[in-house]
Design a protein around this motif. Structure first.
Motif, short mmCIF file in Angstrom:
data_model
loop_
_atom_site.label_atom_id
_atom_site.label_comp_id
_atom_site.label_asym_id
_atom_site.label_seq_id
_atom_site.Cartn_x
_atom_site.Cartn_y
_atom_site.Cartn_z
N UNK A 192 -38.93 -9.55 -9.96
CA UNK A 192 -37.93 -8.49 -10.06
C UNK A 192 -37.18 -8.57 -11.39
N UNK A 193 -36.94 -9.78 -11.87
CA UNK A 193 -36.24 -9.96 -13.15
C UNK A 193 -37.06 -9.38 -14.30
N UNK A 194 -38.34 -9.73 -14.38
CA UNK A 194 -39.17 -9.23 -15.47
C UNK A 194 -39.47 -7.74 -15.33
N UNK A 195 -39.54 -7.27 -14.09
CA UNK A 195 -39.71 -5.82 -13.88
C UNK A 195 -38.48 -5.07 -14.37
N UNK A 207 -49.26 -5.96 -4.08
CA UNK A 207 -49.70 -6.30 -5.43
C UNK A 207 -50.15 -5.05 -6.19
N UNK A 208 -50.85 -4.15 -5.47
CA UNK A 208 -51.29 -2.89 -6.09
C UNK A 208 -50.09 -2.09 -6.59
N UNK A 209 -49.02 -2.04 -5.80
CA UNK A 209 -47.83 -1.28 -6.18
C UNK A 209 -47.23 -1.81 -7.47
N UNK A 210 -47.18 -3.12 -7.62
CA UNK A 210 -46.58 -3.69 -8.83
C UNK A 210 -47.46 -3.50 -10.06
N UNK A 211 -48.78 -3.55 -9.87
CA UNK A 211 -49.68 -3.26 -10.99
C UNK A 211 -49.50 -1.81 -11.43
N UNK A 212 -49.45 -0.91 -10.46
CA UNK A 212 -49.29 0.51 -10.77
C UNK A 212 -47.93 0.78 -11.41
N UNK A 213 -46.91 0.03 -11.01
CA UNK A 213 -45.58 0.20 -11.61
C UNK A 213 -45.61 -0.16 -13.09
N UNK A 259 -44.84 2.34 -16.32
CA UNK A 259 -43.87 2.04 -17.38
C UNK A 259 -44.56 1.99 -18.74
N UNK A 260 -45.78 1.53 -18.80
CA UNK A 260 -46.52 1.52 -20.07
C UNK A 260 -46.74 2.96 -20.56
N UNK A 261 -47.05 3.86 -19.63
CA UNK A 261 -47.22 5.27 -20.00
C UNK A 261 -45.92 5.85 -20.53
N UNK A 262 -44.80 5.48 -19.92
CA UNK A 262 -43.50 5.99 -20.38
C UNK A 262 -43.16 5.48 -21.78
N UNK A 269 -42.65 -4.56 -31.65
CA UNK A 269 -41.89 -5.52 -30.85
C UNK A 269 -41.71 -5.03 -29.42
N UNK A 270 -41.49 -3.73 -29.26
CA UNK A 270 -41.34 -3.16 -27.92
C UNK A 270 -42.59 -3.38 -27.09
N UNK A 271 -43.77 -3.06 -27.67
CA UNK A 271 -45.03 -3.24 -26.94
C UNK A 271 -45.31 -4.71 -26.68
N UNK A 272 -45.01 -5.56 -27.66
CA UNK A 272 -45.24 -6.99 -27.48
C UNK A 272 -44.41 -7.56 -26.35
N UNK A 273 -43.13 -7.21 -26.32
CA UNK A 273 -42.27 -7.68 -25.25
C UNK A 273 -42.69 -7.10 -23.90
N UNK A 274 -43.08 -5.83 -23.91
CA UNK A 274 -43.51 -5.22 -22.64
C UNK A 274 -44.71 -5.96 -22.06
N UNK A 275 -45.71 -6.23 -22.89
CA UNK A 275 -46.90 -6.92 -22.38
C UNK A 275 -46.55 -8.33 -21.90
N UNK A 276 -45.64 -9.00 -22.58
CA UNK A 276 -45.20 -10.32 -22.13
C UNK A 276 -44.52 -10.22 -20.77
N UNK A 277 -43.59 -9.28 -20.64
CA UNK A 277 -42.89 -9.12 -19.36
C UNK A 277 -43.86 -8.70 -18.26
N UNK A 278 -44.82 -7.83 -18.60
CA UNK A 278 -45.78 -7.36 -17.59
C UNK A 278 -46.65 -8.50 -17.08
N UNK A 279 -47.11 -9.36 -17.98
CA UNK A 279 -47.93 -10.51 -17.57
C UNK A 279 -47.14 -11.44 -16.66
N UNK A 280 -45.90 -11.75 -17.06
CA UNK A 280 -45.06 -12.62 -16.23
C UNK A 280 -44.73 -11.96 -14.90
N UNK A 281 -44.50 -10.67 -14.93
CA UNK A 281 -44.20 -9.91 -13.71
C UNK A 281 -45.36 -9.96 -12.73
N UNK A 282 -46.58 -9.71 -13.21
CA UNK A 282 -47.75 -9.70 -12.34
C UNK A 282 -48.10 -11.10 -11.86
#
Length: 429
Positions: free
Chosen positions: A78-81, A143-149, A153-156, A236-249
């Motif tokens: 939830x924190x990384x999301x 798990x599917x819901x969080x991947x789709x989330x 966010x990546x699309x946004x 930097x935005x994309x880099x941080x997003x991918x980092x947060x997404x990996x930790x989130x998943x």
């Protein structure tokens, strides 16, 4: 009464396993003393107050054994999301024209209304098509819901860089997020049912909301610092997003893997039955949950349809008589149009449901390994149905006893039954 060197014990009390106190008569007065050393009572210390605010009453006895581990990983995800959501929200606001003097309020409002409207339609359609699956396959859909989330966010985040398609991308993102809302909320409720051990679903749900609010508050404070560094820096935005997404998943995967459900669904029953057929071993709930797949499986398998109409199993009176001759149980089993179909009688018990599901799983395994084609396929299917009755009749009684001994809850199940119930009027003589 008990007499000690420090006085006479008049009574004792405990707060679950957390605290134990004694009331001692000492020179005419009653003193309350804590067993196991001095300490502050629940609610009087910082730790005690924290537990009272964020943990269900009676913890840990009032919840399942996997509660703390699941909540830890759920808090991490939830924190990384929350951090990823901040980046996505910033991109969305930029896309609708915040900070752009040429943008109009009407255009921004229209984009937001279209996004919300398509999301509402998606929510209704998804709940209609997949609502019954969310109980039986809670881990997969969670798990599917969080991947789709994360995809939404990546699309946004990317949407502002494609202004010609901004509204379309935001609408698709809105649909994805609506699916996330349905799947995430429903599976959270299913997991709360599993965690509640004292009919305390409301308390667990409320405390879960408090935990999530605290995490989001922490994420908000971090985001206030984060936004200053990512301003107008796409890399930097994309880099941080991918980092947060990996930790989130990763945290989500650990969360669903930590859940140990004692009720049988199709996946867990399949794992336990296969192991039993191979070597006679009954897996415990912990062992079966560790082997249960938690990712969506898109490979083609023979579907099992439970609680279907009679005409989906037999098409003639002779076929019905033959099917009844094979079974003296309150269910009928058949193979039609590449699916294993089950009709259930109104008097069928939970054990009958588990039994026929075992037959259906055995049938699917045989059909997958020995596909039948041509004119003889139908007869081959009925031969396999007959064989499935014999196989399960021989093993089901010890298999059922083994399930009980291993700690499985057989008072209910999470098999995906439809509502059709068939009462056949002709009897097998």
């Amino acid at each position: 009464m008990m007499e000690t060197d420090r006085g006479v014990v008049l009574a004792s009390e405990r707060y679950g396993r957390a605290e134990c106190w004694k009331y001692v008569a000492n020179h005419g007065a009653i003193e309350r003393r804590r067993e196991g050393g001095e300490g502050e009572s629940r609610g009087n210390s910082v730790v005690g107050a924290f537990k009272s605010v964020f943990l269900p009453q009676g913890y840990p006895e009032s919840v399942s054994g996997d509660y703390l581990r699941y909540q830890f990983w759920d808090t991490v995800q939830a924190f990384f999301s929350s951090l990823s959501g901040t980046l996505a929200t910033r991109a969305s606001l930029r896309g609708v024209g915040v900070g752009n003097q040429e943008a109009t309020v009407a255009a921004a409002t229209m984009t937001w209304l279209l996004k919300d409207g398509t999301g509402m339609c998606g929510r209704i359609l998804f709940a209609w098509r997949k609502g019954t699956k969310l109980d039986s396959e809670a881990k997969k859909w969670r798990l599917f819901a969080d991947i789709l989330n994360d995809v939404a966010m990546f699309m946004e985040i990317l949407a502002p860089y494609f202004p010609a398609f901004f509204t379309l991308v935001m609408c698709v993102s809105g649909i994805f997020k609506s699916l996330v809302g349905v799947a995430g909320g429903a599976t959270r409720a299913a997991l709360t049912v599993h965690q509640a051990r004292r009919d305390n679903m409301a308390d667990i749900s409320a405390k879960d909301g408090s935990q999530e609010t605290l995490v989001n508050l922490a994420g908000l404070l971090v985001s206030l610092v984060l936004i200053r560094f990512v301003s107008d820096n796409a890399a930097l935005t994309l880099g941080l997003f991918f980092l947060f997404a990996v930790l989130h998943l990763f945290a989500n995967y650990k969360a669903v893997r930590s859940v140990v459900m004692e009720t049988l669904n199709e996946a867990r029953l399949s794992v336990v039955l296969q192991q039993y057929l191979e070597n006679g071993q009954i897996l415990s709930p912990l062992e079966a949950n560790e082997r249960e797949p938690v990712f969506m499986d898109f490979k083609k398998v023979v579907p099992i349809r439970l609680g279907v109409r009679l005409q989906e199993v037999v098409q003639s009176s002779e076929e019905l008589k033959f099917a009844l001759k094979l079974s003296n149980k309150p269910f009928l089993l058949g193979v039609k149009n590449g699916s294993v179909c089950v009709c259930l009688g109104p008097e069928a018990s939970v054990q009958d449901e588990i039994r026929v599901m075992c037959q259906a799983l055995w049938l699917r395994r045989m059909l997958s390994s020995q596909p039948s084609r041509g004119a003889s396929a139908e007869q081959r299917h009925w031969d396999l149905v007959h064989e499935s009755h014999n196989v399960i009749d021989n093993i089901f009684s010890p298999f059922l006893k083994g399930l009980v001994a291993a700690g499985w809850d057989l008072k209910r199940n999470l098999l995906d039954w439809d509502e059709w119930r068939v009462e056949w009027k002709i009897k097998n003589k």
